[in-house]
Design an enzyme around this catalytic site. Structure first.
Site, PDB file in Angstrom:
ATOM      1  N   GLY A 268     -25.851 -16.113  37.085  1.00 12.68           N
ATOM      2  CA  GLY A 268     -25.587 -17.335  37.842  1.00 12.68           C
ATOM      3  C   GLY A 268     -25.553 -17.081  39.330  1.00 12.68           C
ATOM      4  CB  ALA A 269     -23.822 -17.027  41.852  1.00 13.82           C
ATOM      5  CD  GLU A 271     -18.559 -10.893  42.629  1.00 15.76           C
ATOM      6  OE1 GLU A 271     -19.421 -11.584  42.058  1.00 15.76           O
ATOM      7  OE2 GLU A 271     -17.876 -10.024  42.054  1.00 15.76           O
ATOM      8  CG  ASN A 272     -23.953  -9.740  46.966  1.00 16.60           C
ATOM      9  OD1 ASN A 272     -23.833  -8.849  46.151  1.00 16.60           O
ATOM     10  ND2 ASN A 272     -24.846 -10.722  46.855  1.00 16.60           N
ATOM     11  CD  GLU A 305     -20.273 -15.926  42.108  1.00 18.95           C
ATOM     12  OE1 GLU A 305     -19.787 -14.824  42.411  1.00 18.95           O
ATOM     13  OE2 GLU A 305     -20.611 -16.220  40.936  1.00 18.95           O
TER      14      GLU A 305
HETATM   15 ZN    ZN Z   1     -17.458 -13.549  38.750  1.00 15.40          ZN
END
Ligand code: ZN
Length: 869
Positions: A268-269, A271-272, A305
């Site tokens: 999905g995504a 969090e960098n 995120e």
């Molecule tokens: Zn996560």
């Protein structure tokens, strides 16, 4: 390294155990990266300033890297001065303080695994969690090594956007055709949070001022024509930033926050730090192009995120066994956020639906593992419903028990103790206990034990003494891998209703030790316990596990009438829904009669439709064939379930036909100013439309056609299209063509077009063949693969017939090209062992054959587990 002839043997050798955790020998104070992207290769230079922490060799992890040079303190090493294999570079006798310099060549343009640095169309992006960074350069690629990163990115000017984490220090020209940018991230972080992006993208900008007065530049990057579709995400981002300040006291800590939308992304995504990378499906939101469900998902993933900035980034995991520390907590946080966006009851219903339809079956089958596993072969296989959703439930249980104030004191303590550290689940529980003053250590068992507990409850009413007794008993299914299963702390939220008045009784049970029934929550903290309530003047109807206060399988002998009563009288919207589901399960799996359900809905729905259309739409949920399958442990026959479910839907369509038609015609979502109200009306209208179509009334197709032609809203458009296509209406073909022509350049909308056809109940092998050989089908884009495979999997009858070959072929192909996605798709078949013969044996043989040909750790580990029943 040799690839072992027998992949199972190889996999066994590669198992990593939690008990073997050792501190890293060297820490990295700072790292300087220089990434130069060329058309057919990329050069990565790295300078690591390292410092010894414990005795031993320095192991730098690296995979698929072409090492050009390595220096220690400016001295070039010859190949006899280090050991290099396919996984790591080992240096012996490194001085206690040293500078390690390396140059490697990598090939993002050939990277189909979408892990590390990869090219996706006109874009270069990274995905480094959990172990992708080692595909960019040699590094102690483990979450307990935190460092300050400075990054220089250099590329052709046809890629005007050059991004990395942190603050932009400098930009400039290299020559007439190339340019560079230098970024510095002041916060120490593990390598899995490193990111960079190189490409040609437009940007949506905004600002946010934190509670501390920090003025933060917000930027969402996407291709030019998608920029208008980023507005909802931008609003959700600002909302999340405020929410985390208000609910957890956590303001943002950098001067910029960037999000980049990518259409080829495994998950999905991500969090960098300060530079989130998102699957387009989790950032683009627009009523015209995406469904209401997708819009809700975008808001929750944006929040998820963002919340990782504190739960994951500022405080990270010591090792990957602790994954649920950051994921479970962050999912709980995003669920709580979403409960504030729409009807909290409906959010809970949706979250529990996912838990019950994905996590419960996972935990009941061969892929069962504790939220914190104690061993793995491939950590990518553990981004599971158990780690995420069950992990969230554990945090929710503790939050429920503590109440708002104490929970906040507990989380405050966690941030105070561990900011800037890489920690364990134990650290979290002990901070939460210390801060709140409540000993939560028993909840550690939830993290360490697999399986969904069964909670058996029996009851007795004593009319003479006017008392009501509940006896609770918990049990866990035996598990050979985890022989010592201990009883778990189980919060049971409950209410007692007066059958005659529909009112709730006040809970009075003073024979209990203090605090055992508090705010309607009883904590079961032993294997068995009894509670007696006083002053219960008439035999009550009990409502158990309100709001799903614990992730357990409830076994209580409700009468159908009691369930019907709860549908009508329970004030907790979640349990009202749960009563519908329990009743439906009995009708579908145990041949109970449907009448009490139909009557209860007839009495209840008309009132709710106007007040809370979204809740009304959920009360009409009928468990999917897939969910029903997960409730069957042996001799499962997909066609029998399908038949029963269809019969119920038909009976229901008939019994409520005039109500459905009137409601359909009376609702007008356009008149609703609140999004969640309009979304509810749209959901209802689509449900009514599909029930009306079951009546075989041709006029309904005209209504559907009209809805399809006149709407500018994707949920309405797809709802209508589905009714036309799934019922093979005469208007179906033209509508499908019209949709295609209109949206062929809109990948997310086109995914829906693929999915809808693959999910046609009568889709055949030819349908799937037509879709997978369509010019717009693309095996390099996980979203497109998931659209077709997910659609197919919507119909277990199809999935377990020609679908088996589809999933096996896909797993075989992806084993080499993209094992993360391949392993995940294969899990669709994990309940093969429940099938009735001869199907069971047939599928087993297919899976066993597949095992001979696959090589990736991901797919091999999954197959081994799947076949271990
Ligand atoms: Zn996560």
């Amino acid at each position: 390294m040799n690839i072992a002839a027998n992949p199972a043997v190889e996999a066994a050798d590669q198992t990593v155990y939690l008990k073997d955790y050792k501190k890293p020998t060297f820490l990295v104070d700072s790292v300087h990266l220089d990434i130069q992207v060329f058309q057919d290769h990329t050069i990565v230079d790295s300078i690591l300033n390292v410092k010894r922490q414990t005795e031993g060799d320095f192991v730098l992890l690296g995979r698929d890297l072409e090492l050009k040079e390595i220096k220690v303190n400016d001295v070039v090493l010859t190949s006899d001065q280090y050991q290099l294999d396919t996984e790591q570079l080992t240096l012996t006798n490194v001085p206690d303080i040293a500078v390690i310099t390396t140059r490697v060549i990598i090939h993002p343009e050939k990277n189909t695994m979408l892990e590390g640095l990869y090219q996706a169309g006109n874009l270069f992006v990274t995905q480094n969690e959990p172990e992708g960074f080692r595909k960019i350069t040699f590094y102690p690629d483990r979450p307990d090594v935190l460092s300050v990163f400075t990054t220089r990115v250099e590329a052709d000017k046809k890629y005007p956007v050059l991004l990395a984490n942190g603050n932009l220090l400098e930009t400039g020209e290299v020559n007439a055709s190339r340019h560079y940018a230098i970024w510095e991230d002041p916060t120490k972080k593990p390598s899995y949070l490193f990111a960079c992006v190189i490409g040609d993208l437009a940007v949506l900008k905004d600002r946010y001022v934190t509670s501390e007065g920090r003025d933060v530049a917000l930027e969402i990057y996407a291709i030019e024509k998608d920029i208008p579709k980023c507005k909802i995400a931008m609003e959700a981002l600002k909302h999340s930033m405020r929410w985390d300040e208000e609910h957890y006291g956590r303001p943002y800590d950098l001067d910029n926050y960037m999000i980049v939308a990518v259409s080829q992304f495994n998950m999905g995504a991500m969090e960098n730090k300060g530079l989130n990378i998102f699957n387009t499906s989790c950032v683009l939101a627009d009523e015209e192009y995406t469904t209401d469900a997708a819009i809700m998902r975008v808001q929750s993933v944006i929040a998820h995120e963002y919340f990782h900035n504190w739960t994951g980034n500022r405080i990270t995991c010591r090792d990957w066994f602790q994954l649920c520390l950051k994921e479970g907590l962050t999912v709980f946080r995003d669920q709580s956020f979403s409960e504030d966006l729409q009807s909290a009851a409906v959010q809970r219903i949706d979250d529990v639906s996912i838990l019950k339809s994905h996590q419960f079956p996972e935990d009941a089958g061969p892929l069962s593992h504790p939220p914190r596993p104690d061993h793995f072969v491939e950590i990518n296989n553990f981004y599971t419903a158990t780690v995420y959703e069950k992990g969230a439930e554990i945090n929710r249980m503790m939050a429920t028990l503590l109440g708002k104030e104490k929970y906040r004191q507990g989380t405050d303590e966690y941030f105070k103790r561990h900011d800037g550290q890489a920690v364990t689940v134990e650290d979290w529980i002990s901070a939460l206990s210390a801060g709140s003053g409540v000993d939560l250590s028993a909840f550690l068992r939830w993290y360490n034990q697999p399986g969904t507990p069964k909670l058996q409850v029996t009851h007795k009413y004593d009319a003479v003494n006017q008392s009501y007794t509940l006896v609770f008993k918990q049990s866990l299914r035996k598990n050979d891998k985890y022989p010592e299963l201990k009883p778990l702390p189980i919060p049971v939220a409950l209410a007692l209703f007066n059958k005659d008045s529909g009112e709730q009784f006040t809970l009075d049970a003073d024979d209990l030790v203090e605090n055992q029934v508090k705010d309607g929550v009883y904590l079961l903290n032993s294997e068995e316990a009894t509670v007696t309530f006083k002053n219960i003047t008439t035999e009550p109807v009990v409502s158990l596990l309100r709001n799903f206060s614990a992730p357990v399988n409830l076994d209580f002998d409700y009468t159908d009438d009691a369930l019907a009563f709860l549908i009508e009288h329970e004030t907790n919207g979640f349990n009202q829904w749960q009563a519908t589901q329990t009743l439906l399960e009995r009708i579908l799996l145990e041949d109970h009669v449907a009448q009490p359900y139909i009557d209860a809905l007839k009495n209840t729905l008309p009132n709710i439709v106007k007040k809370d259309p979204l809740l009304a739409s959920r009360l009409l949920d009928v468990p999917s064939e897939g969910y029903l399958a997960s409730r069957i442990d042996e001799n499962y026959k997909p066609d029998v379930i399908q038949e029963k479910r269809n019969a119920l839907l038909n009976a229901f369509a008939k019994a409520l036909s005039s109500f459905f038609k009137e409601t359909y015609l009376s609702l007008d979502p356009k008149l609703q100013s609140e999004f969640s109200q309009a979304m509810g009306e749209r959901a209802l209208k689509n449900i009514m439309l599909s029930y009306m179509a079951r009546q075989g009334d041709e006029a309904v197709f005209e209504l559907a056609k009209q809805q399809f032609d006149t709407t500018s809203n994707m949920s309405e458009r797809l709802g209508a299209l589905k009714v036309l296509v799934w019922n093979d209406a005469p208007q179906a073909k033209e509508a499908l063509e019209k949709f295609y022509t209109r949206f062929k350049d809109e990948p997310l909308a086109l995914d829906q077009w693929f999915m809808l056809q693959a999910a046609h109940p009568n889709a055949t092998q030819e349908t799937i063949q037509y879709l997978t050989s369509h010019p717009d089908y693309d095996l390099g884009t996980p979203n497109r693969i998931r659209a077709v495979s997910g659609g197919l999997n919507n119909n277990p009858v199809n999935a377990w017939s020609y679908g088996v070959a589809h999933f096996i072929e896909l797993a075989q192909y992806l084993d080499e090209k993209n094992p993360i996605v391949g392993s995940r798709l294969l899990q669709v078949l994990s309940r093969w062992y429940t099938l009735a013969e001869p199907k069971r044996t047939e599928v087993k043989e297919e899976l066993t054959k597949l095992k001979e040909t696959v090589k990736s750790k991901n797919v091999v580990e999954t197959l081994n587990s799947m076949l271990s029943v």
